[in-house]
Write an enzyme that holds these catalytic residues in place. Structure first.
Site, PDB file in Angstrom:
ATOM      1  N   ASN A 226       0.844  -1.204   0.000  1.00  0.00           N
ATOM      2  CA  ASN A 226       0.000   0.000   0.000  1.00  0.00           C
ATOM      3  C   ASN A 226       0.873   1.246   0.000  1.00  0.00           C
ATOM      4  O   ASN A 226       1.773   1.337  -0.846  1.00  0.00           O
ATOM      5  CB  ASN A 226      -1.104  -0.025   1.066  1.00  0.00           C
ATOM      6  CG  ASN A 226      -0.666  -0.044   2.504  1.00  0.00           C
ATOM      7  OD1 ASN A 226      -0.177  -1.046   2.998  1.00  0.00           O
ATOM      8  ND2 ASN A 226      -0.875   1.061   3.217  1.00  0.00           N
ATOM      9  N   ASP A 227       0.658   2.209   0.852  1.00  0.00           N
ATOM     10  CA  ASP A 227       1.213   3.564   0.694  1.00  0.00           C
ATOM     11  C   ASP A 227       2.684   3.620   0.273  1.00  0.00           C
ATOM     12  O   ASP A 227       3.521   2.900   0.817  1.00  0.00           O
ATOM     13  CB  ASP A 227       1.115   4.327   2.018  1.00  0.00           C
ATOM     14  CG  ASP A 227      -0.292   4.413   2.553  1.00  0.00           C
ATOM     15  OD1 ASP A 227      -1.222   3.939   1.887  1.00  0.00           O
ATOM     16  OD2 ASP A 227      -0.449   4.956   3.664  1.00  0.00           O
TER      17      ASP A 227
END
Length: 501
Positions: free
Chosen positions: A48-49
């Site tokens: 993710n991020d």
């Protein structure tokens, strides 16, 4: 020779275990035809991020939130890759893993953060997350690297053990920069349902003093500001954040002025970084050419109104990817302009071009051989004399019409519509954006298609829209259309794109 501490040995063992998990599955994952061709992905499992984006010693470094044991969110690690051109990436060993009392938890870990060059030492600040007796504890932590690959956690961690009175237990995602010889950090938080960006300063990245609230919601801008990013741009300052609880808006920018004496950011312009379903937690960095570049995560969280799940790729042992890198520029009216980096042009191969051509219902103008699952498209529609009610593209179409993704501009309302209800039998939803073009100004679209993502730019790059789709590999038909009348294309350029891997 200084011997490693017990904590360093534990961290090393944890990293080795994570690497072994990825090594066992990555070759199988790499054979999946649904893998993206030029958008960055982890070798396997969950991503993710983006974290720690930095141009360091002549190379681009990308860190990212990573769970190396399954294609689902879990105890967060930091994956790591580097590149010389923002297109071709080399996977490096996992940089950080949960190993200490402040970051070791199966529902926590090494959360998001940023990287800086501290006199040649690659230094990363991240949020350590644990849950004790049902209580969330988030603190800001430091790790450093002499070689840009192997990281050691600071023995004095956490450098900020908890939130100030202005914040809450939600206290994460530090972004660090230097101004006039002093380090500054902005951290996302909230209080009483109000999203906030909190400001700290330090002489050495280790001793931090709380300055105050850099900026906060006026009650309409979300309950928690995740992944704040703050940077100067052409004499002004920009605050990016990903708000929770702001309906369909999930990547916001504010443009204004910074007063370092008071620690307050006063903004006068607000906009959306991206209007699509899947573009979250963008982080920026300054590269060696002086460009401000952002990269974001191509997925959505379960608290977003349109969330279904994280996508069908999990069945093939991977989930998530990064957006293409975009430059950030300031327009004359303090709005932001987002352009795909020029380096992406290296992917272009076969080129199809048509000059002025009429587009009418039932009259295809794009040959079948042009279709592909990997394309770049630049189109300019003349609006003078346009009689069509709708114009646009069919992307990733099946020969029998069973699958198609529609990009439609309504000439009466000025609204651009991305419709993925027939994209793949899994995706749902329609995303819209009211465009700024008016009158007889041409409609210009710049579109990037990869196997499971479409990135669109329009309004002279002031409007971007990013969405995931998961069509069958054989669904590669491409069409341009006009409904309810005709329209003229001034120019249409299509490039098939090669894989970056």
């Amino acid at each position: 020779m200084e011997l490693p501490t017990q904590g360093a040995l534990l961290h090393r063992d944890t990293l080795l275990k994570a690497e072994q998990s990825i090594s066992r599955i990555k070759d199988t994952v790499g054979k999946d035809p649904g893998r993206l061709k030029y958008h960055f992905m982890a070798p396997a499992y969950w991503i993710n991020d983006p974290n720690g984006l930095i141009f360091y010693k002549g190379e681009y470094h990308l860190f990212y939130q990573h769970y190396p044991y399954a294609a689902e969110w879990g105890a967060m690690h930091w994956g790591h890759a580097k590149s010389k051109d923002l297109v071709h990436w080399e996977h490096l060993p996992i940089a950080l893993a949960p190993s200490e009392p402040y970051d070791l938890h199966d529902r926590g870990g090494v959360f998001s953060g940023s990287a800086v060059d501290d006199n040649g030492i690659l230094s990363v600040l991240y949020t350590g997350t644990v849950i004790k007796d049902g209580t969330l504890i988030q603190s800001q932590c430091l790790a450093t690297s002499q070689d840009g690959i192997t990281f050691e956690k600071y023995e004095g961690n956490p450098v900020i053990p908890g939130p100030p009175e202005d914040g809450s237990a939600d206290f994460r995602d530090p972004k660090v920069w230097k101004h006039n010889g002093t380090w500054y950090m902005v951290v996302g938080s909230s209080k009483d349902g109000i999203g906030k960006a909190l400001l700290y300063k330090s002489p050495d990245l280790r001793a931090w003093n709380y300055v105050g609230v850099l900026a906060e919601s006026d009650g309409t801008m979300g309950t928690m500001w995740e992944c704040p990013d703050f940077f100067p741009l052409d004499g002004r300052y920009v605050l990016l954040f990903s708000p929770m609880g702001m309906g369909e808006r999930k990547t916001i920018y504010l443009v204004g002025d910074m007063d370092y004496e008071t620690g307050r950011f006063t903004w006068d312009t607000m906009g959306d970084v991206d209007h699509g379903f899947e573009y979250y937690a963008p982080q920026s960095f300054l590269d060696g050419q002086g460009r401000r570049i952002i990269i974001a995560w191509l997925n959505a969280w379960d608290w977003m109104p349109w969330f279904k799940d994280f996508g069908p790729t999990a069945a093939n042992h991977w989930c998530g990817a990064m957006s293409s890198p975009r430059t950030v520029e300031l327009d004359t009216d303090s709005r932001l302009i987002f352009k795909p980096v020029k380096e992406l042009e290296v992917l272009r191969r076969e080129h199809f071009h048509i000059g002025p051509t009429e587009v009418a219902p039932g009259a295809p103008i794009i040959p079948k051989y042009v279709g592909s699952d990997c394309l770049e498209i630049k189109a300019e529609f003349e609006m003078s004399g346009c009689t069509a009610e709708e114009i646009g593209f069919v992307l990733r179409g099946a020969g029998d019409g069973s699958q198609q993704t529609l990009l439609v501009y309504n000439t009466k309302t000025g609204v651009l519509r991305f419709d993925r209800t027939r994209s793949d039998g899994w995706s749902e939803g329609i995303r819209t954006a009211a465009l700024e073009r008016t009158g007889e100004e041409p409609l210009r679209l710049h579109i990037f298609v990869d196997t499971s993502v479409v990135e669109l730019y329009t309004d002279n790059y002031r409007t971007a829209m990013t969405n995931n789709i998961y069509p069958e590999p054989a669904s590669i038909a491409l069409e341009v259309f006009a409904n309810g009348g005709s329209a003229n294309i001034a120019s249409l350029d299509i490039w098939k794109l090669r894989s970056a891997w």
